[in-house]
Write a protein that holds these residues in place. Structure first.
Motif, mmCIF file in Angstrom:
data_model
loop_
_atom_site.group_PDB
_atom_site.id
_atom_site.type_symbol
_atom_site.label_atom_id
_atom_site.label_comp_id
_atom_site.label_asym_id
_atom_site.label_seq_id
_atom_site.Cartn_x
_atom_site.Cartn_y
_atom_site.Cartn_z
ATOM 1 N N ALA A 21 0.809 -1.220 0.000
ATOM 2 C CA ALA A 21 0.000 0.000 0.000
ATOM 3 C C ALA A 21 0.844 1.273 0.000
ATOM 4 N N ALA A 22 2.090 1.190 0.516
ATOM 5 C CA ALA A 22 2.890 2.403 0.704
ATOM 6 C C ALA A 22 3.147 3.183 -0.586
ATOM 7 N N PRO A 23 3.755 2.578 -1.623
ATOM 8 C CA PRO A 23 4.015 3.382 -2.836
ATOM 9 C C PRO A 23 2.736 3.823 -3.535
ATOM 10 N N LEU A 24 1.717 2.955 -3.514
ATOM 11 C CA LEU A 24 0.445 3.345 -4.133
ATOM 12 C C LEU A 24 -0.198 4.489 -3.363
ATOM 13 N N GLY A 25 -0.079 4.437 -2.023
ATOM 14 C CA GLY A 25 -0.641 5.517 -1.213
ATOM 15 C C GLY A 25 -0.002 6.860 -1.541
ATOM 16 N N CYS A 26 1.307 6.830 -1.829
ATOM 17 C CA CYS A 26 1.977 8.081 -2.218
ATOM 18 C C CYS A 26 1.350 8.655 -3.489
ATOM 19 N N PHE A 27 1.128 7.799 -4.486
ATOM 20 C CA PHE A 27 0.507 8.292 -5.726
ATOM 21 C C PHE A 27 -0.929 8.744 -5.480
ATOM 22 N N VAL A 28 -1.642 8.047 -4.593
ATOM 23 C CA VAL A 28 -3.014 8.462 -4.262
ATOM 24 C C VAL A 28 -3.003 9.867 -3.651
ATOM 25 N N VAL A 29 -2.016 10.133 -2.772
ATOM 26 C CA VAL A 29 -1.910 11.454 -2.150
ATOM 27 C C VAL A 29 -1.501 12.499 -3.190
ATOM 28 N N TRP A 30 -0.470 12.201 -3.988
ATOM 29 C CA TRP A 30 0.005 13.174 -4.973
ATOM 30 C C TRP A 30 -1.078 13.490 -6.010
ATOM 31 N N SER A 147 9.428 5.518 -12.702
ATOM 32 C CA SER A 147 9.810 6.789 -13.339
ATOM 33 C C SER A 147 8.683 7.323 -14.212
ATOM 34 N N ASN A 148 8.071 6.453 -14.995
ATOM 35 C CA ASN A 148 6.976 6.897 -15.866
ATOM 36 C C ASN A 148 5.778 7.374 -15.061
ATOM 37 N N LEU A 149 5.486 6.684 -13.975
ATOM 38 C CA LEU A 149 4.371 7.112 -13.130
ATOM 39 C C LEU A 149 4.644 8.485 -12.515
ATOM 40 N N LEU A 150 5.889 8.724 -12.111
ATOM 41 C CA LEU A 150 6.235 10.025 -11.535
ATOM 42 C C LEU A 150 6.090 11.135 -12.561
ATOM 43 N N VAL A 151 6.586 10.889 -13.772
ATOM 44 C CA VAL A 151 6.489 11.909 -14.827
ATOM 45 C C VAL A 151 5.023 12.187 -15.157
ATOM 46 N N ALA A 152 4.222 11.141 -15.278
ATOM 47 C CA ALA A 152 2.803 11.315 -15.590
ATOM 48 C C ALA A 152 2.070 12.030 -14.460
ATOM 49 N N THR A 153 2.514 11.834 -13.226
ATOM 50 C CA THR A 153 1.899 12.507 -12.090
ATOM 51 C C THR A 153 2.257 13.987 -12.060
ATOM 52 N N LEU A 154 3.496 14.308 -12.438
ATOM 53 C CA LEU A 154 3.943 15.701 -12.411
ATOM 54 C C LEU A 154 3.196 16.554 -13.414
ATOM 55 N N ASN A 155 3.158 16.099 -14.664
ATOM 56 C CA ASN A 155 2.537 16.910 -15.713
ATOM 57 C C ASN A 155 2.292 16.037 -16.947
ATOM 58 N N SER A 156 1.062 16.062 -17.461
ATOM 59 C CA SER A 156 0.736 15.224 -18.615
ATOM 60 C C SER A 156 1.459 15.700 -19.881
ATOM 61 N N PRO A 166 0.212 9.196 -20.439
ATOM 62 C CA PRO A 166 -0.360 9.354 -19.087
ATOM 63 C C PRO A 166 -1.555 8.439 -18.844
ATOM 64 N N ARG A 167 -2.372 8.194 -19.875
ATOM 65 C CA ARG A 167 -3.545 7.331 -19.675
ATOM 66 C C ARG A 167 -3.137 5.889 -19.397
ATOM 67 N N ARG A 168 -2.068 5.425 -20.048
ATOM 68 C CA ARG A 168 -1.584 4.071 -19.784
ATOM 69 C C ARG A 168 -1.055 3.961 -18.360
ATOM 70 N N GLU A 169 -0.328 4.991 -17.915
ATOM 71 C CA GLU A 169 0.195 4.971 -16.542
ATOM 72 C C GLU A 169 -0.951 5.041 -15.530
ATOM 73 N N GLN A 170 -1.980 5.822 -15.872
ATOM 74 C CA GLN A 170 -3.147 5.903 -14.984
ATOM 75 C C GLN A 170 -3.816 4.534 -14.869
ATOM 76 N N LEU A 171 -3.922 3.836 -15.995
ATOM 77 C CA LEU A 171 -4.546 2.505 -15.973
ATOM 78 C C LEU A 171 -3.722 1.529 -15.134
ATOM 79 N N ILE A 172 -2.391 1.578 -15.272
ATOM 80 C CA ILE A 172 -1.522 0.707 -14.461
ATOM 81 C C ILE A 172 -1.713 0.999 -12.980
ATOM 82 N N LEU A 173 -1.795 2.279 -12.660
ATOM 83 C CA LEU A 173 -1.973 2.664 -11.259
ATOM 84 C C LEU A 173 -3.313 2.168 -10.718
#
Length: 270
Positions: A21-30, A147-156, A166-173
């Motif tokens: 849950a930890a890394p996913l929780g970070c993306f949920v917060v960001w 890395s791809n998830l971080l970039v997609a989270t920062l700015n599409s 970004p949509r592919r990374e969103q689906l993976i998440l």
């Protein structure tokens, strides 16, 4: 055999869920996706009901419904629906359909409270294998796409410029979130899963200088919350899942106070 002890199995199950849950929780917060995680968790009750009706594995039923929910939300969010409205409709509808479906299941004794709030003390060896298998799968997937998830989270736009969809990374998440919901059902239940995702990550945020540090610290806080909450529930004879989340909330409150104090001190320093 050490795994014959139910407390050892409970500790291992809690740590497995906390690590996933930890890394996913970070993306949920960001990404401010707390409501999405809540909606996916609520839909898990429908998976429990379908599993009982079809006499299949609870984990498989919850995973299928959670994945379906995550995929539908990702598809429909690009069709002009407001995200919060979409999540509100689907979350409460799935929970309601699940509770109605459970009421039709006859000949099966159902402990609905165990699914709503978890029953970590009842984790068996097969549950432990599922939890750690799912956790390793999620951690491997997140590490691979980090890395791809971080970039997609920062700015599409930046993601597109870097060749990241970004949509592919969103689906993976979202698929990873569905997996964590399925494996965490036994530990904290559908109503508290999102708390275990969000609270450790939020508590780690004031003390983290890098995304990686925040994920590692969130994992440590989640592990302390689950093991400490489990021990406290054993001593105080309180509900285990809510006790775990309560300890996580206390850690978040302490972290917020310390973080606020450090911020004020650094702001007042010459």
């Amino acid at each position: 055999m050490i795994l014959d002890d139910f407390l050892v199995r409970a500790f291992l199950a809690g740590i497995g869920v906390a690590l996933a849950a930890a890394p996913l929780g970070c993306f949920v917060v960001w990404r401010r996706m707390a409501y999405f995680g809540d909606a996916t968790a609520h839909a898990a009750i429908l998976g429990v009901a379908l599993s009982l009706v079809l006499s299949t594995s609870i984990f498989a039923g919850v995973l299928v419904i959670a994945l379906t929910m995550a995929t539908l939300v990702s598809i429909l969010s690009n069709k002009g629906y407001a995200m919060d409205t979409l999540l509100g409709v689907m979350a409460h509808s799935a929970l309601a359909f699940g509770l109605v479906a459970v009421s039709f299941v006859s000949g099966v004794r159902i402990d609905l409270m165990a699914y709503l709030f978890g029953d970590i003390l009842a984790v068996g060896l097969s549950d432990l294998a599922i939890i750690w298998g799912g956790a390793i799968l999620v951690l491997g997937l997140i590490s691979w796409r980090w890395s791809n998830l971080l970039v997609a989270t920062l700015n599409s736009d930046l993601a597109h410029a870097c060749g990241v969809d970004p949509r592919r990374e969103q689906l993976i998440l979202t698929l990873s979130l569905a997996m964590v919901v399925a494996v965490a059902l036994k530990v904290v239940g559908v109503l508290l899963i999102v708390a275990l995702l969000i609270i450790p990550a939020a508590a780690a945020r004031p003390f983290s200088r890098t995304p990686e540090a925040m994920a590692l610290l969130a994992a440590a806080i989640g592990a302390v919350s689950t093991t400490g909450g489990l021990q406290a529930a054993y001593w105080l004879d309180t509900p285990t899942g809510p006790t775990i989340v309560s300890l996580a909330a206390i850690l978040f409150a302490v972290a917020s106070l310390v973080g606020h104090g450090r911020h004020r001190q650094s702001g007042n320093s010459p």
